[in-house]
Every structure is written in structure tokens, then in C-alpha cells.
Design a protein around this motif. Sequence first.
Motif, PDB file in Angstrom:
ATOM      1  N   ASP A 131     -34.436  16.068 -13.861  1.00 52.41           N
ATOM      2  CA  ASP A 131     -33.006  15.968 -14.168  1.00 52.41           C
ATOM      3  C   ASP A 131     -32.455  14.604 -13.746  1.00 52.41           C
ATOM      4  OD1 ASP A 131     -33.160  18.515 -15.103  1.00 52.41           O
ATOM      5  OD2 ASP A 131     -32.218  19.441 -13.334  1.00 52.41           O
ATOM      6  N   GLN A 132     -31.522  14.137 -14.561  1.00 55.01           N
ATOM      7  CA  GLN A 132     -30.822  12.886 -14.271  1.00 55.01           C
ATOM      8  C   GLN A 132     -29.318  13.149 -14.442  1.00 55.01           C
ATOM      9  OE1 GLN A 132     -31.899   9.637 -16.769  1.00 55.01           O
ATOM     10  NE2 GLN A 132     -30.614   8.146 -15.683  1.00 55.01           N
ATOM     11  N   MET A 133     -28.557  12.935 -13.368  1.00 51.96           N
ATOM     12  CA  MET A 133     -27.117  13.212 -13.386  1.00 51.96           C
ATOM     13  C   MET A 133     -26.319  11.897 -13.454  1.00 51.96           C
ATOM     14  SD  MET A 133     -24.696  15.130 -10.564  1.00 51.96           S
ATOM     15  CE  MET A 133     -25.408  16.721 -10.869  1.00 51.96           C
ATOM     16  N   ARG A 134     -25.278  11.940 -14.318  1.00 47.58           N
ATOM     17  CA  ARG A 134     -24.374  10.798 -14.426  1.00 47.58           C
ATOM     18  C   ARG A 134     -22.958  11.274 -14.125  1.00 47.58           C
ATOM     19  NH1 ARG A 134     -23.710   6.733 -19.631  1.00 47.58           N
ATOM     20  NH2 ARG A 134     -22.169   5.313 -18.659  1.00 47.58           N
ATOM     21  N   LYS A 135     -22.326  10.630 -13.150  1.00 46.88           N
ATOM     22  CA  LYS A 135     -20.984  11.027 -12.722  1.00 46.88           C
ATOM     23  C   LYS A 135     -19.938  10.244 -13.530  1.00 46.88           C
ATOM     24  CE  LYS A 135     -22.624  11.830  -8.008  1.00 46.88           C
ATOM     25  NZ  LYS A 135     -22.472  11.466  -6.582  1.00 46.88           N
ATOM     26  N   VAL A 136     -18.991  10.992 -14.068  1.00 45.68           N
ATOM     27  CA  VAL A 136     -17.938  10.400 -14.900  1.00 45.68           C
ATOM     28  C   VAL A 136     -16.591  10.673 -14.231  1.00 45.68           C
ATOM     29  CG1 VAL A 136     -16.831  10.337 -17.153  1.00 45.68           C
ATOM     30  CG2 VAL A 136     -19.305  10.769 -16.971  1.00 45.68           C
ATOM     31  N   PRO A 137     -15.826   9.635 -13.863  1.00 45.31           N
ATOM     32  CA  PRO A 137     -14.505   9.861 -13.252  1.00 45.31           C
ATOM     33  C   PRO A 137     -13.496  10.309 -14.325  1.00 45.31           C
ATOM     34  CG  PRO A 137     -14.919   7.520 -13.450  1.00 45.31           C
ATOM     35  CD  PRO A 137     -16.190   8.202 -13.866  1.00 45.31           C
ATOM     36  N   ILE A 138     -12.650  11.211 -13.918  1.00 43.99           N
ATOM     37  CA  ILE A 138     -11.612  11.712 -14.837  1.00 43.99           C
ATOM     38  C   ILE A 138     -10.222  11.237 -14.424  1.00 43.99           C
ATOM     39  CG2 ILE A 138     -12.974  13.713 -15.485  1.00 43.99           C
ATOM     40  CD1 ILE A 138     -11.275  15.357 -13.511  1.00 43.99           C
ATOM     41  N   GLN A 139     -10.131  10.262 -13.560  1.00 46.09           N
ATOM     42  CA  GLN A 139      -8.847   9.701 -13.160  1.00 46.09           C
ATOM     43  C   GLN A 139      -8.238   8.871 -14.307  1.00 46.09           C
ATOM     44  OE1 GLN A 139     -10.450   7.598  -9.764  1.00 46.09           O
ATOM     45  NE2 GLN A 139      -9.244   8.875  -8.356  1.00 46.09           N
ATOM     46  N   THR A 140      -6.951   8.655 -14.211  1.00 49.17           N
ATOM     47  CA  THR A 140      -6.275   7.795 -15.180  1.00 49.17           C
ATOM     48  C   THR A 140      -6.632   6.343 -14.881  1.00 49.17           C
ATOM     49  OG1 THR A 140      -4.452   9.347 -15.434  1.00 49.17           O
ATOM     50  CG2 THR A 140      -4.054   7.075 -16.109  1.00 49.17           C
ATOM     51  N   VAL A 141      -7.109   5.670 -15.873  1.00 51.61           N
ATOM     52  CA  VAL A 141      -7.551   4.285 -15.739  1.00 51.61           C
ATOM     53  C   VAL A 141      -6.470   3.373 -16.303  1.00 51.61           C
ATOM     54  CG1 VAL A 141      -9.346   2.616 -16.323  1.00 51.61           C
ATOM     55  CG2 VAL A 141      -9.941   5.031 -15.947  1.00 51.61           C
ATOM     56  N   VAL A 142      -6.184   2.318 -15.551  1.00 53.00           N
ATOM     57  CA  VAL A 142      -5.206   1.312 -15.987  1.00 53.00           C
ATOM     58  C   VAL A 142      -5.986   0.128 -16.535  1.00 53.00           C
ATOM     59  CG1 VAL A 142      -3.286  -0.144 -15.304  1.00 53.00           C
ATOM     60  CG2 VAL A 142      -3.587   2.089 -14.233  1.00 53.00           C
ATOM     61  N   LEU A 143      -5.835  -0.097 -17.848  1.00 47.57           N
ATOM     62  CA  LEU A 143      -6.570  -1.158 -18.521  1.00 47.57           C
ATOM     63  C   LEU A 143      -5.604  -2.268 -18.901  1.00 47.57           C
ATOM     64  CD1 LEU A 143      -9.199  -2.217 -19.783  1.00 47.57           C
ATOM     65  CD2 LEU A 143      -8.573  -0.967 -21.874  1.00 47.57           C
ATOM     66  N   ASP A 144      -5.867  -3.457 -18.400  1.00 42.74           N
ATOM     67  CA  ASP A 144      -5.015  -4.607 -18.685  1.00 42.74           C
ATOM     68  C   ASP A 144      -5.538  -5.306 -19.937  1.00 42.74           C
ATOM     69  OD1 ASP A 144      -3.151  -6.562 -18.581  1.00 42.74           O
ATOM     70  OD2 ASP A 144      -3.974  -7.612 -16.843  1.00 42.74           O
ATOM     71  N   VAL A 145      -4.716  -5.356 -20.957  1.00 44.67           N
ATOM     72  CA  VAL A 145      -5.086  -6.023 -22.211  1.00 44.67           C
ATOM     73  C   VAL A 145      -4.657  -7.478 -22.116  1.00 44.67           C
ATOM     74  CG1 VAL A 145      -4.825  -6.034 -24.718  1.00 44.67           C
ATOM     75  CG2 VAL A 145      -4.784  -3.866 -23.459  1.00 44.67           C
ATOM     76  N   PRO A 146      -5.569  -8.429 -22.248  1.00 39.95           N
ATOM     77  CA  PRO A 146      -5.184  -9.848 -22.140  1.00 39.95           C
ATOM     78  C   PRO A 146      -4.255 -10.257 -23.272  1.00 39.95           C
ATOM     79  CG  PRO A 146      -7.459  -9.631 -22.870  1.00 39.95           C
ATOM     80  CD  PRO A 146      -7.014  -8.267 -22.502  1.00 39.95           C
ATOM     81  N   SER A 147      -3.591 -11.392 -23.059  1.00 43.66           N
ATOM     82  CA  SER A 147      -2.617 -11.881 -24.032  1.00 43.66           C
ATOM     83  C   SER A 147      -3.282 -12.188 -25.362  1.00 43.66           C
ATOM     84  CB  SER A 147      -1.919 -13.135 -23.488  1.00 43.66           C
ATOM     85  OG  SER A 147      -0.996 -13.639 -24.420  1.00 43.66           O
ATOM     86  N   GLN A 148      -2.649 -11.712 -26.428  1.00 43.14           N
ATOM     87  CA  GLN A 148      -3.180 -11.883 -27.771  1.00 43.14           C
ATOM     88  C   GLN A 148      -2.196 -12.730 -28.569  1.00 43.14           C
ATOM     89  OE1 GLN A 148      -6.282 -10.574 -28.553  1.00 43.14           O
ATOM     90  NE2 GLN A 148      -6.260  -9.986 -26.382  1.00 43.14           N
ATOM     91  N   GLY A 149      -2.687 -13.858 -29.087  1.00 48.61           N
ATOM     92  CA  GLY A 149      -1.858 -14.687 -29.942  1.00 48.61           C
ATOM     93  C   GLY A 149      -1.876 -14.169 -31.370  1.00 48.61           C
ATOM     94  N   THR A 150      -0.728 -13.847 -31.888  1.00 48.28           N
ATOM     95  CA  THR A 150      -0.638 -13.275 -33.231  1.00 48.28           C
ATOM     96  C   THR A 150       0.629 -13.778 -33.916  1.00 48.28           C
ATOM     97  OG1 THR A 150      -0.580 -11.202 -34.473  1.00 48.28           O
ATOM     98  CG2 THR A 150       0.584 -11.256 -32.392  1.00 48.28           C
ATOM     99  N   ILE A 151       0.735 -13.499 -35.204  1.00 47.02           N
ATOM    100  CA  ILE A 151       1.873 -13.919 -36.025  1.00 47.02           C
ATOM    101  C   ILE A 151       2.605 -12.671 -36.481  1.00 47.02           C
ATOM    102  CG2 ILE A 151       2.605 -15.155 -38.092  1.00 47.02           C
ATOM    103  CD1 ILE A 151       0.097 -16.824 -37.895  1.00 47.02           C
ATOM    104  N   THR A 152       3.895 -12.656 -36.261  1.00 43.91           N
ATOM    105  CA  THR A 152       4.708 -11.507 -36.648  1.00 43.91           C
ATOM    106  C   THR A 152       4.954 -11.506 -38.164  1.00 43.91           C
ATOM    107  OG1 THR A 152       6.743 -12.744 -36.254  1.00 43.91           O
ATOM    108  CG2 THR A 152       5.832 -11.518 -34.406  1.00 43.91           C
ATOM    109  N   ARG A 153       5.637 -10.488 -38.625  1.00 40.77           N
ATOM    110  CA  ARG A 153       5.897 -10.370 -40.063  1.00 40.77           C
ATOM    111  C   ARG A 153       6.833 -11.462 -40.559  1.00 40.77           C
ATOM    112  NH1 ARG A 153       8.408  -4.800 -42.144  1.00 40.77           N
ATOM    113  NH2 ARG A 153      10.190  -5.663 -40.990  1.00 40.77           N
ATOM    114  N   ASP A 154       7.719 -11.964 -39.692  1.00 40.42           N
ATOM    115  CA  ASP A 154       8.607 -13.053 -40.081  1.00 40.42           C
ATOM    116  C   ASP A 154       8.049 -14.414 -39.691  1.00 40.42           C
ATOM    117  OD1 ASP A 154       8.818 -12.428 -37.436  1.00 40.42           O
ATOM    118  OD2 ASP A 154      10.990 -12.527 -37.330  1.00 40.42           O
TER     119      ASP A 154
END
Length: 341
Positions: A55-78
Motif C-alpha cells: 500500500d502507498q498512501m497520499r495525504k491530501v489537505p482539505i483546507q482552503t488554499v489562498v492562491l495569488d494570481v500574478p498580475s496579468q497585462g491585458t486589453i479591455t473591450r474599450d
Amino acid sequence: MVLTVVLVVVVVLLGLVSTSVRMVQQYERGVVLRFGRLLPTVRQPGLRLVVPIADQMRKVPIQTVVLDVPSQGTITRDNVTIGVDAVVYFRVEDPVRATINVDNYLQATSQVSQTSLRSVIGRADLDTLLADRDKINAELRDVIDAPTEDWGIHIDRVEIKDISLPEGMRRSMSAQAEAERDRRARVINADGELQASTKLSQAATAMDQAPGALQLRLLQTVTDVASENNSTLVMPVPVELLRFFEGATGTNTATEHRDPAERVKATGQGDATADAMTQSGADSNGGESLDGALTSGRNGRIHPAGTDPAEPELGAPGPDGPEPDEGGPGPATPDDQEDRV
């Protein structure tokens, strides 16, 4: 020799027991694979036994994870180039799918968040991003939650942290905001002037009905000015006070306040009226004055009654010229004639 064998067996047993006993924390769930096959039972928190080596056991946390999304350069509709960064809150809802269906669910969720952020921002204009962030956040949450549902991950919420604008756009928005504030200030000032004019009109109507109210208001103004410890006090005189003095003194005051030309004109009119009255009295008494004291002589001069106008006065020139008289007046000059006239 036997003792050595026993010691080896004990060490092996201890190793097997240590590998077969696993501790699962309260915030974790254990996924067990036996010879590479998934066992349907998920290990709950506590001490759990597994088959060593198999047997091989893998532990998976069920806590709420805070993921920081880096700044994304994009163009708006206008067509405005901006930079947007966000934060994603998610948790593992199904440990089995998070382990089996995706290699690394943290990295996969981060990539999906970045691409979804670009697509959502590209469909919205700048004013919507700045004014209606709740709508953008809800749309982002729905877009990110769609692919991650197969991975056993639930997206709790998505928040846009910051929107980076170009410097030129910042100046334009600052000018727009300043113009809007200026417009509001002018509207408020105009509204205040309108209300003040209405109140002043009502106050003027009330003071017109009660003349004493204007004097009371003047005294109140003087009191307010005097309370500031000023060395000089300028007190205006109301027009009503001048009218009161004019009515008390009669027409003399009105004549004195006239211009010099008007006063001369008024005096001339009075003299003409007196001459007319004298002439009228003389006509009614046969050429004599009203009191019989004065008569009209030659050259329009006035002589006492009973005096012959034809007799020359003392020192006056006779028919043949002036008579010599010591100490008497000499020949009449044009200036003397004008004075006598």
C-alpha cells in the motif's frame, strides 16, 4: 548466534510496523493505492494501518488554499491596456479526483485562474472594472470553477486586488473627476444663491410692510460690527430717515439741496412773480402802488411819492449839461447809470 537472529527479526518487525502505521491529521484525507490500484475507501483522520510494501498512501489537505494570481497585462473591450492581479480561494472537495484526475492541482488551478482572468477582463470595459467589481468577481468565479470541478476542487471566491492603469489614463481620469467635482460645486453654489435670493425677497417684503424692521436690522448690524472691536465704524443712513427730515423742514431743505443753477432759476421765478403782483396793483389804483408810497419814474426807477420825476436830482445833468457844483458829483458815468438802474 540465536540472539543475533532474534535481534534481526525484532528490527524487521519494528520496521514493518512503522511503515504500516500512518497518522492522518484532522485537515487531511488519505488516499491509498494498493499495488497501483485505488482503494475505494478514503482514510479519515487518526492512526491508520496500511499493508507494508503493497500500500502507498497520499495525504491530501482539505483546507482552503489562498492562491495569488500574478498580475496579468491585458486589453479591455474599450482598448485600454491595464494590469490586473487577483486572489483565488479554493479547497479540495474530492481528494480522490484531486489525486487521480490531475497531476498537480495547485499548479493547474493557478494556470486556469490566469487564463480565465485575461478572458474575463477582455470582455469588460474599464468603467465596469472600476465600478462593478462584484459582477467581475462572480463571473471570474464561474469561469474558473468550470474546469476545476472535474479535479475535485471547489472555488469559494475570487477577488480582484489591483488594477494598474497607464499614466496617461490616470491623468485623464483625474481631470474628469476634478471637472465633475467642479460641476457639483457650481450647482450647489447656484442652488444656494437661488435659495438665498428667495429668502431675501421674502425679508424685503416683510420689511416693506413694517418700516421699523429696517431700523431694527440696522441696529443689529451695528451691534454685530461693534462686537469685533473695530476702531472705525461706518454707519449707513437709511433713505427713510432723509425723507423724514425733508418732510419736517418743508420745501426749504429741498431747495437747499438743489444745484446752484436750479436755485437761481427758482429765485428768478420768485422775483418775476413779485413784479407781476406789483404791476397788477399799480394798474388797479390808477398807476400808483398798492400802498401809495412808491411811484414809477423815468428809466424805470422808483421815486418817493410826491416827488416830480421830471425834476432833476441834485447833481444830475440839466438840459444844457452839468451845472458846476463844488463838492457835487461830476458827470454821470455809464457805470453809475447801470448802478442806478
